[in-house]
Design a protein around this motif. Structure first.
Motif, short mmCIF file in Angstrom:
data_model
loop_
_atom_site.label_atom_id
_atom_site.label_comp_id
_atom_site.label_asym_id
_atom_site.label_seq_id
_atom_site.Cartn_x
_atom_site.Cartn_y
_atom_site.Cartn_z
N LEU A 11 0.81 -1.08 0.08
CA LEU A 11 0.00 -0.14 -0.15
C LEU A 11 0.82 1.16 0.20
O LEU A 11 0.70 2.30 -0.60
CB LEU A 11 -0.96 0.06 1.27
N GLY A 12 2.11 1.25 0.93
CA GLY A 12 3.01 2.20 0.87
C GLY A 12 3.44 2.69 -0.63
O GLY A 12 3.53 3.95 -0.80
N PHE A 13 3.93 1.52 -1.26
CA PHE A 13 4.15 1.88 -2.57
C PHE A 13 3.33 2.53 -3.55
O PHE A 13 3.62 3.35 -4.27
CB PHE A 13 4.88 0.55 -3.14
N ILE A 14 2.18 1.83 -3.64
CA ILE A 14 0.99 2.34 -4.54
C ILE A 14 0.84 3.64 -4.16
O ILE A 14 0.60 4.55 -4.99
CB ILE A 14 -0.10 1.14 -4.54
N SER A 161 14.07 13.39 5.38
CA SER A 161 15.19 13.20 6.30
C SER A 161 14.93 12.04 7.36
O SER A 161 15.69 11.50 7.82
CB SER A 161 15.52 14.47 7.06
N MET A 162 13.64 11.80 7.66
CA MET A 162 13.21 10.78 8.54
C MET A 162 13.28 9.31 7.68
O MET A 162 13.03 8.48 8.70
CB MET A 162 11.69 10.94 9.15
N GLY A 163 13.68 9.35 6.63
CA GLY A 163 13.92 7.96 5.94
C GLY A 163 12.70 7.48 4.99
O GLY A 163 11.53 8.13 5.42
N LEU A 164 12.82 6.41 4.40
CA LEU A 164 11.82 6.00 3.53
C LEU A 164 10.38 5.51 4.16
O LEU A 164 9.43 5.89 3.94
CB LEU A 164 12.17 4.89 2.30
N GLN A 165 10.89 4.47 5.15
CA GLN A 165 9.41 4.00 6.14
C GLN A 165 9.01 4.83 6.98
O GLN A 165 7.73 5.25 6.81
CB GLN A 165 9.89 2.48 6.53
N ASN A 166 9.63 5.76 7.82
CA ASN A 166 9.26 6.39 9.06
C ASN A 166 8.93 7.65 8.65
O ASN A 166 8.13 8.39 9.07
CB ASN A 166 10.36 6.69 9.99
N TYR A 244 12.42 0.30 -4.62
CA TYR A 244 12.29 0.11 -3.13
C TYR A 244 11.27 -1.18 -2.96
O TYR A 244 10.82 -1.27 -1.77
CB TYR A 244 11.54 1.38 -2.66
N ILE A 245 10.93 -1.95 -4.05
CA ILE A 245 9.95 -3.00 -3.89
C ILE A 245 10.61 -4.22 -3.94
O ILE A 245 11.53 -4.49 -4.78
CB ILE A 245 8.71 -2.87 -4.60
N GLY A 253 -0.07 -5.02 -12.65
CA GLY A 253 -0.90 -4.75 -11.83
C GLY A 253 -0.83 -3.42 -11.05
O GLY A 253 -1.81 -2.64 -10.68
N GLU A 254 0.39 -3.45 -10.46
CA GLU A 254 0.96 -2.10 -9.77
C GLU A 254 0.41 -0.81 -10.38
O GLU A 254 0.04 0.30 -10.03
CB GLU A 254 2.13 -2.24 -9.00
N ALA A 255 0.93 -0.89 -11.78
CA ALA A 255 0.91 0.24 -12.56
C ALA A 255 -0.52 0.58 -12.68
O ALA A 255 -0.81 1.72 -12.75
CB ALA A 255 1.61 0.14 -13.95
#
Length: 457
Positions: A11-14, A161-166, A244-245, A253-255
């Protein structure tokens, strides 16, 4: 070598990729051209072009990102045949990201400024002329524009600056979820206004007569252009998220998910704009005037308009900010991949550059207002360089890289795109022929069309 961060969820990626694609064009251009070219009739044309034009190039950009596990700084180096020079494009790609941010942060700043003005009640009791004057005052006030541009840039840099996930992923999930909720609330409000039905008819009923009246050829060009530009393809802004995935899902499907979200936002924006404008007998235009002059006039007339207006500009701020964060992330990762520097260092160096490079856009409306090239202001020039040059040229590079044996090649591309579960990228001979020989010509045509419009216009 530090390990590459990954998104914590699909979900984050999409949402991140959709956030990059969903921008101001979805709101201030799409509904307007839909209205002009026959409502639902134009939407069908637009969806057709999204499918044959935008979608394959998104899949290619994702595939290059995921296959290389790098940003545009090193992705071509990883995948190109030995001795070839595809990697030279990285300088143009990153220039596209920078150029986009050189004017986009200013417009994003306007959205924030208007959200604050709505909350403060600056539009309460203002007449039409005064509403226009408020926008005029903002765009002629250098210091105010600089303040908002720097604020939105600093906020974007803090998130990255807090990073990709956070940082990036958490913020985008929150903003995109809020954006959809706010849109739904606004749609319910707009469509229940007295006289809203006429606006809905004008917007949604397919009217092929109207399309013919305004020129079928023009409608095709408009649909083609919008489907191409709405997705920000060609400058590696989407490839970065591919890097990143994991390999669990096929990329088509993601596209599709991202394209659907982008289209839904564009369509729903029209459901807010047209019923509201028709209910108060206001002519819905396009571009900045629609958002900053027309709609504040509409909200002014509405009961509780201050709240609806504030919500609308919060939604617009999120749409702009999601793109800013996405492109900043690409720029920061580029520097890290290219020179092996830390995130902190990348934020500091690029942060200063991004803010300084955005200053000419503000000055172009104030102190340097007299400066223009072919009647284009600094903002228009920056926009033209990105939209009409780097996006189509970049898309052509990704296309040829994935389709020809001189680049990564069809077999490698298909293997990467179809790794995992989900929708397969079609491998039929006719599709391959279309992607190799016809789609590059369509993209070239869009590129030439941009210059033709410049000369003819």
């Amino acid at each position: 070598m530090e390990t590459r961060e990954k998104f914590s969820s699909r979900l984050g990626f999409i949402l991140m990729s959709a956030g990059c694609a969903i921008g101001l064009g979805n709101v201030w251009r799409f509904p307007y051209i839909t209205g002009v070219y026959g409502g639902g009739a134009f939407v069908l044309l637009y969806l057709f072009f999204l499918l044959i034009l935008g979608l394959p190039i998104i899949v290619m950009e994702f595939a290059v990102g995921r296959g290389s596990q790098k940003s545009i700084a090193k992705s071509f180096n990883e995948l190109e045949p030995k001795g070839s020079k595809w990697h030279i494009y990285r300088y143009f790609g990153i220039a596209g990201n920078y150029l986009l941010m050189m004017f986009y942060t200013t417009i994003g700043g306007w959205m924030l400024a208007y959200f604050v003005k709505m909350v403060k009640g600056d539009f309460v009791g203002a007449d039409t002329k005064q509403v226009e004057a408020i926008f005029g005052e903002l765009t002629s006030n250098r210091n105010e524009m600089l303040f908002w541009m720097i604020l939105i840039s600093v906020l974007g840099l803090i998130v990255c600056s807090m990073g990709l996930q956070n940082g990036v992923e958490k913020m985008t999930k929150f903003m995109m979820s809020s954006l959809f909720v706010i849109m739904l609330i606004l749609v319910v409000r707009a469509t229940t206004l007295d006289g809203a039905v006429d606006g809905l008819k004008f917007y949604l009923l397919p009217d092929f007569g109207k399309m013919a009246e305004n020129g079928f050829k023009e409608a095709v060009f408009a649909a083609m252009g919008q489907s191409f530009f709405t997705l920000s393809v060609g400058i590696g802004a989407l490839a970065i998220f591919g890097s990143y995935i994991g390999k669990e899902r096929r990329l088509t499907g993601e596209a599709i998910s991202i394209t659907v979200l982008d289209t839904v936002v564009a369509l729903v924006a029209g459901l807010i704009i047209f019923p509201s404008c028709f209910a108060f007998d206001v002519n819905p235009g396009q571009g900045p005037g629609l958002v900053f002059v027309t709609l504040p006039n509409v909200f002014r007339e509405m009961a509780g308009g201050r709240i609806w207006g504030a919500l609308f500009f919060l939604f617009m701020s999120f749409a702009a900010f999601s793109t800013i964060i996405a492109v900043f992330q690409n720029i920061l990762q580029f520097a890290r991949d290219m020179w092996g520097i830390s995130l902190k260092k990348s934020v500091l160096i690029n942060g200063v550059l991004l803010i300084l490079l955005a200053v000419p856009c503000v000055l172009g409306m104030t102190d340097w207002a007299g400066f223009s090239i072919g009647e284009k202001s600094i903002m228009d020039i920056e926009d033209f360089l990105v939209s009409n040059n780097l996006l189509p040229i970049g898309s052509l590079v990704y296309l040829l890289f994935c389709m020809t044996r001189y680049g990564w090649g069809w077999d490698n591309f298909i293997k990467e795109a179809n790794t995992g579960s989900g929708v397969k990228f079609p491998t039929h001979k006719a599709i391959r022929f279309y992607l190799t020989f016809i789609l590059p010509l369509i993209v070239l045509f869009i590129f030439v069309q941009g210059y033709w419009g410049l000369i003819a216009g």
